[in-house]
Design an enzyme around this catalytic site. Structure first.
Site, PDB file in Angstrom:
ATOM      1  N   GLU A 102      95.575  14.080 103.812  1.00 21.62           N
ATOM      2  CA  GLU A 102      95.833  14.946 104.799  1.00 21.62           C
ATOM      3  C   GLU A 102      94.471  15.607 105.371  1.00 21.62           C
ATOM      4  O   GLU A 102      94.607  16.558 106.086  1.00 21.62           O
ATOM      5  CB  GLU A 102      96.242  16.448 104.066  1.00 21.62           C
TER       6      GLU A 102
ATOM      7  N   LYS B  26     100.786  23.564  80.384  1.00 21.96           N
ATOM      8  CA  LYS B  26     100.949  24.498  80.643  1.00 21.96           C
ATOM      9  C   LYS B  26     101.537  25.293  78.792  1.00 21.96           C
ATOM     10  O   LYS B  26     102.782  24.978  78.328  1.00 21.96           O
ATOM     11  CB  LYS B  26     102.235  25.604  81.657  1.00 21.96           C
TER      12      LYS B  26
HETATM   13  P1  ADP Z   1      97.294  10.535  96.567  1.00 22.02           P
HETATM   14  O1  ADP Z   1      96.460  10.398  94.983  1.00 22.02           O
HETATM   15  O2  ADP Z   1      98.320  11.236  96.938  1.00 22.02           O
HETATM   16  O3  ADP Z   1      97.880   9.069  97.093  1.00 22.02           O
HETATM   17  P2  ADP Z   1      95.069  11.582  98.416  1.00 22.02           P
HETATM   18  O4  ADP Z   1      94.154  10.417  97.795  1.00 22.02           O
HETATM   19  O5  ADP Z   1      95.242  12.012  99.023  1.00 22.02           O
HETATM   20  O6  ADP Z   1      96.743  11.015  97.468  1.00 22.02           O
HETATM   21  O7  ADP Z   1      94.982  12.277  97.511  1.00 22.02           O
HETATM   22  C1  ADP Z   1      94.512  13.928  97.065  1.00 22.02           C
HETATM   23  C2  ADP Z   1      94.314  14.554  96.030  1.00 22.02           C
HETATM   24  O8  ADP Z   1      93.216  13.651  94.993  1.00 22.02           O
HETATM   25  C3  ADP Z   1      93.534  15.797  95.873  1.00 22.02           C
HETATM   26  O9  ADP Z   1      94.694  16.505  96.193  1.00 22.02           O
HETATM   27  C4  ADP Z   1      93.075  15.474  94.863  1.00 22.02           C
HETATM   28  O10 ADP Z   1      93.733  15.670  93.414  1.00 22.02           O
HETATM   29  C5  ADP Z   1      93.020  14.385  94.279  1.00 22.02           C
HETATM   30  N1  ADP Z   1      91.498  13.778  94.380  1.00 22.02           N
HETATM   31  C6  ADP Z   1      90.860  13.642  95.449  1.00 22.02           C
HETATM   32  N2  ADP Z   1      89.213  13.377  95.325  1.00 22.02           N
HETATM   33  C7  ADP Z   1      89.072  14.324  93.785  1.00 22.02           C
HETATM   34  C8  ADP Z   1      88.073  14.431  93.045  1.00 22.02           C
HETATM   35  N3  ADP Z   1      86.323  13.934  93.207  1.00 22.02           N
HETATM   36  N4  ADP Z   1      88.479  15.200  91.760  1.00 22.02           N
HETATM   37  C9  ADP Z   1      89.258  15.740  91.300  1.00 22.02           C
HETATM   38  N5  ADP Z   1      90.329  15.113  92.223  1.00 22.02           N
HETATM   39  C10 ADP Z   1      90.252  14.632  93.319  1.00 22.02           C
END
Ligand code: ADP
Length: 548
Positions: free
Chosen positions: A329, A438
């Site tokens: 997004e 949780k």
């Molecule tokens: P999806 O995982 O739904 O395929 P995205 O790649 O857009 O799509 O995922 C975004 C999510 O990935 C973030 O909201 C977060 O939860 C996680 N994320 C991305 N980068 C990091 C990071 N460096 N550390 C922890 N979580 C991360």
């Protein structure tokens, strides 16, 4: 208001494309083919073929705003679509080849894709969902692993007769350039429609010295697939700066990647932690085999990079890791874990802690975190809340307007990530809200436990997830994969964790498995772990070596 007197010059990808031809014609683009041979050409060739593609698509009837999908690995022809389609005013839609055909059918139908450019090696996948996409008029086949089947449109044959220049239109900077879908782990996948403006601004900021610091002298290896949040924008960054690009094609195993890095003298590479965990394990086994002196930065994002991974690369192999957080997004970069201020002179442990956090926002991204009731929370490094973001490359709504509940009334996007923020603005992601454990009304961070487990020398990978529990509702369960030829007992793992996390967080049991299931973008698939092992504690009460 006194209006400024400057030109209204549109921020479009077309400018990067024309600039690359004019100033960086000799920069190289290298792609690994399915048979492992290398294809090489220059930005001049890339420009010419991109123009030819635009002509060919125009002849097929593609109009401004139409969606042209790709079902492809990372390679030069994919890059031609990346620029040719947006520059002609149409929209490039990347389909994630790791999704189930049912999801792909849903996404392509939802996007109303009219054309798909597909690698020949992926045709069997396309055939499985093609029938579900009534809007699809043309299938263009890229002959990546052999000749195109009789009767199908051949990418190369389409380009061949076309002239080497295309009169690209002057576009409105707010027109759509690319469409990427979220993976849909929560509900149906949702489309995010990037504009030229959002992508250009994202590119400019990514190239800043304090961000990725990308420049013409770099050689960039996007391991992150071009179907995952536009390979984090790396292809756009390269064309904007004239950097050499190295595409890995379908070969994403550690050895193939290390060979490419060494042979092509890669300076910047980007990928998810699972890729780097495999690379670190192989480098540890054969530390002298590859010369990686050229390597400047390895960007890791998509899920949390364990501190042990960052530390291992740094201490044992003298390689720098840059931890990034982002989302589909957000075009997708949000924050970056660079040091600032006093941290430049802090202890190695304090620096590692900052480098392993999700960092602070890049210019033009703003963050806050809020409670369940929407109250904005303090940056005290302790209070957990949901992260919200805003900025010029953050989605204002989804394609087709679903998911309205993700957008706050006062103009912020709700990320679904649970974080704390410290007084310096560094973010610490403790979980995705759906993964938080949780236990008896208290929250346990699965990410903190995973990082602690992965710092054990025998552990290759660990995913911690919620197991159903008769008394506490949920308790942590750890799925552990050991490094080749290594092992540890449950008691040893528990003793290791006890030194690192609070005692009531310790997993109730450890499951030793051969591979952790992955999502289509290479993250741990915790829904599958919960499905398979969620009732483990109900079935084996007293499994825990540390709790009763
Ligand atoms: P999806 O995982 O739904 O395929 P995205 O790649 O857009 O799509 O995922 C975004 C999510 O990935 C973030 O909201 C977060 O939860 C996680 N994320 C991305 N980068 C990091 C990071 N460096 N550390 C922890 N979580 C991360």
């Amino acid at each position: 208001m006194l209006t400024g007197r400057m030109m209204d010059f549109p921020l479009t990808l077309t400018h990067f494309l024309e600039r690359a031809r004019t100033y960086f014609a000799r920069s190289e683009i290298v792609s690994r083919n399915p048979d492992k041979s290398l294809h090489r050409y220059t930005y001049a060739d890339f420009y010419r073929r991109t123009c030819q593609l635009a002509h060919a698509l125009t002849k097929l009837g593609v109009k401004p705003g139409d969606r042209v999908a790709t079902l492809s690995w990372n390679h030069y022809r994919h890059l031609e679509v990346y620029f040719g389609v947006p520059a002609m005013g149409a929209v490039m839609h990347t389909l994630n080849l790791r999704l189930h055909p049912t999801d792909l059918g849903y996404i392509a139908r939802h996007a109303e894709d009219q054309v798909v450019v597909v690698d020949r090696s992926l045709l069997p996948l396309l055939e499985k969902f093609r029938g579900a996409v009534p809007s699809l008029k043309h299938v263009i086949v890229v002959p990546d692993d052999g000749p195109v089947p009789e009767g199908m449109l051949d990418y190369e044959q389409l380009l061949l007769p076309e002239p080497p220049h295309f009169d690209f239109p002057r576009l409105d900077e707010n027109s759509a350039a690319a469409l990427c879908y979220t993976s849909g782990t929560t509900g149906n996948p949702k489309g995010v429609l990037y504009s030229h403006r959002s992508t250009v601004l994202h590119t400019l900021v990514c190239c800043l010295p304090e961000v990725l610091g990308l420049r013409e002298a770099d050689t960039v290896l996007p391991v992150v697939p071009m179907f995952h949040a536009a390979a984090w924008g790396l292809p756009f960054d390269c064309v904007a700066t004239g950097a050499k690009i190295v595409f890995p094609g379908p070969h994403l195993d550690p050895q193939s990647l290390l060979d490419l890095m060494a042979e092509e003298k890669v300076t910047i590479a980007g990928g998810v932690p699972t890729i780097w965990l495999g690379i670190l394990a192989l480098l540890d086994r054969e530390p002298k085999r590859w010369d990686l002196h050229a390597m400047r930065t390895m960007v890791i994002g998509g899920s949390a990079a364990p501190p042990s991974l960052i530390d291992g690369f740094r201490k044992r192999h003298d390689l720098e890791v840059l931890h990034a957080w982002g989302m589909t997004e957000m075009n997708p970069l949000g924050t970056l874990a660079r040091l600032k201020g006093d941290l430049h002179h802090a202890s190695a442990e304090a620096q590692l802690a900052a480098n392993a956090s999700q960092g602070f926002p890049v210019p033009f991204v703003e963050t806050r975190h809020v409670s369940d009731t929407g109250e904005v929370l303090p940056w005290d490094n302790a209070t957990m809340g949901e992260l919200e973001v805003r900025g010029p490359w953050v989605a204002a709504s989804y394609f087709s307007n679903e998911g309205g509940d993700r957008f706050s009334a006062d103009g912020w996007f709700k990320t679904g990530d649970v974080v704390t923020i410290d007084p310096e603005g560094y973010l610490h992601i403790t979980d995705r809200s759906k993964d938080v454990i949780k236990s008896g009304g208290e929250w346990i961070s699965s990410v903190a436990l995973e990082n602690a487990l992965m710092s054990h020398p025998a552990v290759l990978e660990a995913a911690v997830f919620a197991g159903r529990h008769a008394r506490w509702d949920e308790r942590p369960l750890a799925a552990v994969v050991f490094k080749q030829g290594q092992q540890a007992t449950k008691e040893e793992l528990a003793a290791h964790l006890e030194a690192l996390v609070t005692k009531w967080w310790l997993p109730d049991d450890y499951l030793f498995i051969s591979q952790i299931p992955r999502t289509s973008t290479g993250k741990f698939l915790k829904t599958k772990l919960r499905e398979d092992y969620g009732d483990h504690l109900l079935k084996t009460p007293g499994a825990s070596p540390t709790r009763s």
